[in-house]
Design a protein around this motif. Structure first.
Motif, short mmCIF file in Angstrom:
data_model
loop_
_atom_site.label_atom_id
_atom_site.label_comp_id
_atom_site.label_asym_id
_atom_site.label_seq_id
_atom_site.Cartn_x
_atom_site.Cartn_y
_atom_site.Cartn_z
N VAL A 1 45.31 -63.15 -6.16
CA VAL A 1 45.98 -64.45 -6.15
C VAL A 1 47.18 -64.42 -5.21
O VAL A 1 47.48 -65.38 -4.51
CB VAL A 1 46.41 -64.86 -7.57
N TYR B 1 49.56 -71.23 -7.47
CA TYR B 1 48.39 -70.90 -8.29
C TYR B 1 48.47 -71.59 -9.66
O TYR B 1 47.46 -72.09 -10.15
CB TYR B 1 48.29 -69.39 -8.47
N ALA C 1 45.55 -74.00 -10.71
CA ALA C 1 44.75 -73.64 -11.89
C ALA C 1 44.74 -74.78 -12.90
O ALA C 1 43.73 -75.05 -13.55
CB ALA C 1 45.28 -72.36 -12.52
N ALA D 1 40.92 -72.09 -8.22
CA ALA D 1 42.26 -71.91 -7.68
C ALA D 1 42.37 -70.60 -6.91
O ALA D 1 42.96 -70.55 -5.82
CB ALA D 1 43.30 -71.95 -8.80
N ARG D 2 41.79 -69.52 -7.45
CA ARG D 2 41.83 -68.23 -6.74
C ARG D 2 41.08 -68.32 -5.42
O ARG D 2 41.55 -67.82 -4.39
CB ARG D 2 41.21 -67.13 -7.62
N LEU E 1 43.17 -70.46 -2.87
CA LEU E 1 44.33 -69.75 -2.32
C LEU E 1 43.90 -68.70 -1.29
O LEU E 1 44.57 -68.52 -0.27
CB LEU E 1 45.12 -69.08 -3.44
#
Length: 249
Positions: A37, A62, A66, A74-75, A78
């Motif tokens: 992350v 994050y 998220a 989200a991961r 990013l």
């Protein structure tokens, strides 16, 4: 929340510093670093991690992402922001806004359809052929595959008419309304048995209250997710800008 501490002024940031500024625990910071992350922290001579303000921005970004789209997406997002161009990054973030707007519109249309169903008993409708849709047209309108509509038909959720000569599916206005409600409920996370129970109750005088409550909850949830995305905006911009500047960090 206060601005992150400056690496130049404060020197290398410790894990505890990053945790305090980002709102995560020390263990969560380490876990999120392992998951990719945030970029891997440099190591000082004594072996301790040395973070920068960019790590704080990434963690805050994050958190917001998220809340808006879930931790897995989200991961992935990013990671894309750190490797793509600024144009690609802006497009990816904009797509999240579009997705939330689409979900909200879908829920509003389902709510309108549900309210129309409520009035059908008192206001009979004479539907015209122009109100009908083919399976392709309806699947496009709902953003689902034709196979999904066929599955809903098999499960007794949405019942189309058929053109006798070709056995082609044709959805009248009532079926279109029901399909919008089914789509919204399914996207909310309701399983087929629960959706079937709600659909079966729609034409009862008191049967629409539960569906309306669910749709209102979905709209509230979409609003909260949108706020989370907005909250992440400044930190996302910092992450994107830093990744475009090799000297940042």
């Amino acid at each position: 929340m206060n601005e992150p501490m400056s690496g130049g002024r404060w020197g290398a940031l410790r894990t505890a510093d990053v945790a305090r500024e980002s709102g995560y625990s020390v263990q969560q910071v380490r876990d999120l670093e392992k998951l990719g992350v945030i970029p891997a922290a440099a190591r000082m001579g004594n072996g301790y991690r040395a973070y920068t303000p960019l790590h704080i921005h990434a963690l805050r970004a994050y958190r917001g992402l998220a809340g808006a789209v879930g931790p897995v997406v989200a991961r992935k997002l990013l990671a894309e922001l750190r490797t793509g161009t600024i144009t690609e990054a802006a497009s990816a973030i904009n797509e999240v806004h579009v997705r939330l707007a689409r979900e909200r519109e879908e829920a509003l249309l389902a709510e309108q359809a549900l309210r129309a169903i409520q009035t059908e008993a008192d206001t009979p409708e004479f539907e015209q052929d122009s109100d009908a849709m083919t399976i392709t047209e309806l699947s496009r309108a709902l953003g689902v595959r034709p196979s999904t509509l066929r599955f809903w038909e098999q499960e007794g959720l949405v019942t189309p008419e058929r053109v006798t000569s070709l056995q082609a599916r044709r959805y009248d206005l009532s079926a279109i309304r029901t399909a919008r409600i089914v789509a919204a409920l399914r996207n909310t996370g309701y399983g087929v048995p629960a959706v079937r129970a709600i659909v079966d109750s729609l034409h009862r005088l008191d049967g629409t209250d539960e569906a309306l409550r669910i749709l209102r909850e979905r709209l509230d949830h979409i609003a909260l997710r949108t706020v989370e995305l907005l909250r992440a905006g400044t930190d996302l911009a910092a992450v994107v800008a830093a990744d475009q500047d090799p000297t940042a960090g």
